[in-house]
Design an enzyme around this catalytic site. Structure first.
Site, PDB file in Angstrom:
ATOM      1  CG  ASP A   8      -0.342   0.436   2.385  1.00  0.00           C
ATOM      2  OD1 ASP A   8       0.846   0.383   2.590  1.00  0.00           O
ATOM      3  OD2 ASP A   8      -1.184   0.405   3.571  1.00  0.00           O
ATOM      4  CB  CYS A  65       0.999  -2.070   4.743  1.00  0.00           C
ATOM      5  SG  CYS A  65       1.140  -2.846   6.272  1.00  0.00           S
ATOM      6  N   GLY A  66       2.455   0.299   5.818  1.00  0.00           N
ATOM      7  CA  GLY A  66       3.206   0.990   7.125  1.00  0.00           C
ATOM      8  C   GLY A  66       3.755   0.004   8.100  1.00  0.00           C
ATOM      9  CB  THR A  67       2.711  -1.801  11.077  1.00  0.00           C
ATOM     10  OG1 THR A  67       1.515  -2.073  10.432  1.00  0.00           O
ATOM     11  CG2 THR A  67       2.329  -0.213  11.293  1.00  0.00           C
ATOM     12  N   GLY A  68       3.177  -3.571   8.301  1.00  0.00           N
ATOM     13  CA  GLY A  68       3.243  -4.916   8.185  1.00  0.00           C
ATOM     14  C   GLY A  68       2.323  -5.645   8.725  1.00  0.00           C
ATOM     15  CB  ILE A  69       0.125  -5.016  11.837  1.00  0.00           C
ATOM     16  CG1 ILE A  69       1.390  -4.981  12.591  1.00  0.00           C
ATOM     17  CG2 ILE A  69      -0.854  -5.803  12.592  1.00  0.00           C
ATOM     18  CD1 ILE A  69       1.452  -4.422  13.748  1.00  0.00           C
ATOM     19  N   GLY A  70      -1.284  -4.848   9.366  1.00  0.00           N
ATOM     20  CA  GLY A  70      -2.536  -4.840   8.328  1.00  0.00           C
ATOM     21  C   GLY A  70      -2.714  -5.885   7.269  1.00  0.00           C
ATOM     22  CG  MET A  71       0.110  -5.283   3.795  1.00  0.00           C
ATOM     23  SD  MET A  71      -1.070  -5.680   2.467  1.00  0.00           S
ATOM     24  CE  MET A  71      -0.332  -4.198   1.262  1.00  0.00           C
ATOM     25  CG  HIS A  98      11.310 -23.551  13.279  1.00  0.00           C
ATOM     26  ND1 HIS A  98      11.540 -23.343  14.797  1.00  0.00           N
ATOM     27  CD2 HIS A  98      12.334 -24.279  12.788  1.00  0.00           C
ATOM     28  CE1 HIS A  98      12.781 -23.916  14.991  1.00  0.00           C
ATOM     29  NE2 HIS A  98      13.137 -24.448  13.785  1.00  0.00           N
ATOM     30  CG  HIS A 133       9.617 -27.427  12.603  1.00  0.00           C
ATOM     31  ND1 HIS A 133       9.382 -26.684  13.929  1.00  0.00           N
ATOM     32  CD2 HIS A 133      11.080 -27.630  12.646  1.00  0.00           C
ATOM     33  CE1 HIS A 133      10.561 -26.384  14.528  1.00  0.00           C
ATOM     34  NE2 HIS A 133      11.663 -27.097  13.774  1.00  0.00           N
TER      35      HIS A 133
HETATM   36  C1  RB5 Z   1      -1.773   3.119   6.191  1.00  0.00           C
HETATM   37  O1  RB5 Z   1      -1.577   4.512   6.729  1.00  0.00           O
HETATM   38  C2  RB5 Z   1      -1.364   2.241   7.241  1.00  0.00           C
HETATM   39  O2  RB5 Z   1      -2.603   1.957   8.164  1.00  0.00           O
HETATM   40  C3  RB5 Z   1      -1.179   0.696   6.849  1.00  0.00           C
HETATM   41  O3  RB5 Z   1      -0.139   1.074   5.887  1.00  0.00           O
HETATM   42  C4  RB5 Z   1      -0.696  -0.294   7.700  1.00  0.00           C
HETATM   43  O4  RB5 Z   1       0.537   0.042   8.417  1.00  0.00           O
HETATM   44  C5  RB5 Z   1      -1.771  -1.107   8.308  1.00  0.00           C
HETATM   45  O5  RB5 Z   1      -1.532  -1.985   9.126  1.00  0.00           O
END
Ligand code: RB5
Length: 147
Positions: A8, A65-71, A98, A133
């Site tokens: 993103d 993405c910004g954090t990788g978490i949303g993806m 693993h 594993h």
């Molecule tokens: C976009 O602003 C941000 O929320 C997205 O890149 C991501 O970090 C979500 O987990």
């Protein structure tokens, strides 16, 4: 190996750098965007990259993405996807060894491009260890099937 990649607006520079780097190393890259700095919803990209893995077109995927978490949250909703957010070398290596992870998620606002390239290398170069594993990965799949 064919690799699906996507991002993103929080990960465009990282995604482009990883795609270039892996191409130079001889990997075939399926780039699902985005291609310019525009605001998008990360689940829309995660679904494209994971579909390419589910269909067998690509073996592994990388999402930024910004954090990788949303993806990772979005990718892990897809059956058969094991997506791991990594920001260190040990995790990127061991999630392959693993967990047999098939998607690597990176945070473009968390790690620099140099680290992202090294983590991508570890992810594509490391093979699943199997053995004890495998049983654990099978249990993850069983949770998916039951829910
Ligand atoms: C976009 O602003 C941000 O929320 C997205 O890149 C991501 O970090 C979500 O987990």
């Amino acid at each position: 190996m064919k690799i699906a990649i996507g991002c993103d607006h929080g990960g465009l520079e990282h995604k482009n750098a990883i795609a270039e780097h892996l191409k130079e190393r001889g990997f075939e890259i399926c780039d699902f965007g985005i291609y310019e700095q525009t605001s998008v919803d990360y689940p829309d990209i995660a679904v494209k990259v994971t579909a390419a893995i589910k269909s067998g077109e690509c073996e592994r995927g990388i999402l930024v993405c910004g954090t990788g978490i949303g993806m990772s949250l979005a990718a892990n909703k897809v059956k058969g996807i094991r997506a791991a957010v990594c920001s260190d070398h040990f995790s990127a290596k061991y999630t392959r060894l693993h967990n047999d992870s098939n998607v690597l998620c990176l945070g473009g606002r968390v790690i620099g491009i140099g680290t992202a390239l090294e983590l991508a290398d570890l992810f594509v170069d490391t093979e699943f260890e199997g053995g004890r594993h495998q049983k654990r990965v099978d249990k993850i799949t069983a949770i998916e099937e039951a829910n």
